[in-house]
Design a protein around this motif. Structure first.
Motif, PDB file in Angstrom:
ATOM      1  N   ASP A  35       0.836  -1.202   0.000  1.00 24.44           N
ATOM      2  CA  ASP A  35       0.000   0.000   0.000  1.00 24.44           C
ATOM      3  C   ASP A  35       0.867   1.247   0.000  1.00 24.44           C
ATOM      4  N   ILE A  36       0.287   2.370  -0.412  1.00 25.32           N
ATOM      5  CA  ILE A  36       1.057   3.625  -0.452  1.00 25.32           C
ATOM      6  C   ILE A  36       1.444   4.094   0.952  1.00 25.32           C
ATOM      7  N   THR A  37       0.793   3.543   1.963  1.00 26.04           N
ATOM      8  CA  THR A  37       1.132   3.896   3.352  1.00 26.04           C
ATOM      9  C   THR A  37       2.436   3.241   3.803  1.00 26.04           C
ATOM     10  N   ASN A  65      -2.852  -3.060   8.266  1.00 23.36           N
ATOM     11  CA  ASN A  65      -1.754  -2.107   8.364  1.00 23.36           C
ATOM     12  C   ASN A  65      -0.509  -2.655   9.066  1.00 23.36           C
ATOM     13  N   THR A  66      -0.019  -3.816   8.606  1.00 27.89           N
ATOM     14  CA  THR A  66       1.172  -4.408   9.220  1.00 27.89           C
ATOM     15  C   THR A  66       1.979  -5.201   8.196  1.00 27.89           C
ATOM     16  N   MET A  94      -1.763 -12.706   0.786  1.00 31.26           N
ATOM     17  CA  MET A  94      -2.457 -11.727  -0.047  1.00 31.26           C
ATOM     18  C   MET A  94      -2.553 -10.382   0.667  1.00 31.26           C
ATOM     19  N   ASP A  95      -2.632  -9.309  -0.114  1.00 32.60           N
ATOM     20  CA  ASP A  95      -2.882  -7.977   0.439  1.00 32.60           C
ATOM     21  C   ASP A  95      -4.324  -7.609   0.134  1.00 32.60           C
ATOM     22  N   TYR A  96      -5.112  -7.406   1.185  1.00 31.32           N
ATOM     23  CA  TYR A  96      -6.518  -7.038   1.006  1.00 31.32           C
ATOM     24  C   TYR A  96      -6.608  -5.583   0.555  1.00 31.32           C
ATOM     25  N   ASP A  97      -7.396  -5.332  -0.479  1.00 30.08           N
ATOM     26  CA  ASP A  97      -7.656  -3.972  -0.946  1.00 30.08           C
ATOM     27  C   ASP A  97      -9.163  -3.759  -0.995  1.00 30.08           C
TER      28      ASP A  97
END
Length: 172
Positions: A35-37, A65-66, A94-97
């Motif tokens: 993520d961009i964060t 967020n980790t 996986m990265d949840y979006d």
């Protein structure tokens, strides 16, 4: 070329008398930020595979967020002892979006057809039934696995999988 996507720790345990395969997703570390964060919202998707076909899939909860999530979540599959040698587990972090598609951070595989550590972990599980065996697995890029006409032989490629295999049903 060898991008560090992070590592995943999970344990495998097989109960031959009950025909129950348990994979406990313990935790991940140093995941690639998606993520961009600068973080990710990772979850783990486990697929029970037989000769390139997904028989069942399960997933963990999403950790927000980790890059170092802790899961401690058990996933149980029913696999009779006579079928355990034909099974592989395909594990994808996986990265949840919320918007768009969920992205693959990295994958690993365990089973007879897996490479090095994935096969070693599987064999250790079979050697010590009823005992959970935990290992760290480095995550690899998402590669498609295509099956040629010979069942049990794997061909790794970066192209989308075009499966050609003989179907063998697993008794459930």
């Amino acid at each position: 070329d060898n991008v560090d996507l992070g590592d995943l720790m999970f344990s495998l345990c097989y109960l031959p008398t009950a025909g129950r395969l348990t994979i406990t997703i313990i935790k991940a570390r140093n995941l690639k930020a998606m993520d961009i964060t600068g973080a990710s919202d990772p979850y783990v998707k486990v697929s029970l595979m037989c000769e390139g076909r997904r028989l069942k899939k399960r997933k963990t909860s999403t950790k927000r967020n980790t890059l170092n999530p802790v899961y401690n979540e058990a996933i149980v599959f029913d696999v009779p002892p006579e079928n355990i040698d034909q099974i592989n587990l395909s594990i994808a972090v996986m990265d949840y979006d919320r918007v768009g598609h969920n992205e693959v951070i990295g994958v690993c595989q365990v089973g007879n057809d897996a490479e090095s550590l994935g096969r070693d972990h599987w064999n250790e599980m079979l050697s010590y039934p009823r005992k959970p065996i935990a290992h760290w697995h480095p995550l690899a890029e998402n590669i498609a696995i295509t099956y040629k006409d010979t069942p049990g032989k794997l061909n790794y490629s970066s192209k989308p999988a075009q499966a050609k295999f003989q179907s063998k049903r697993i008794k459930q």
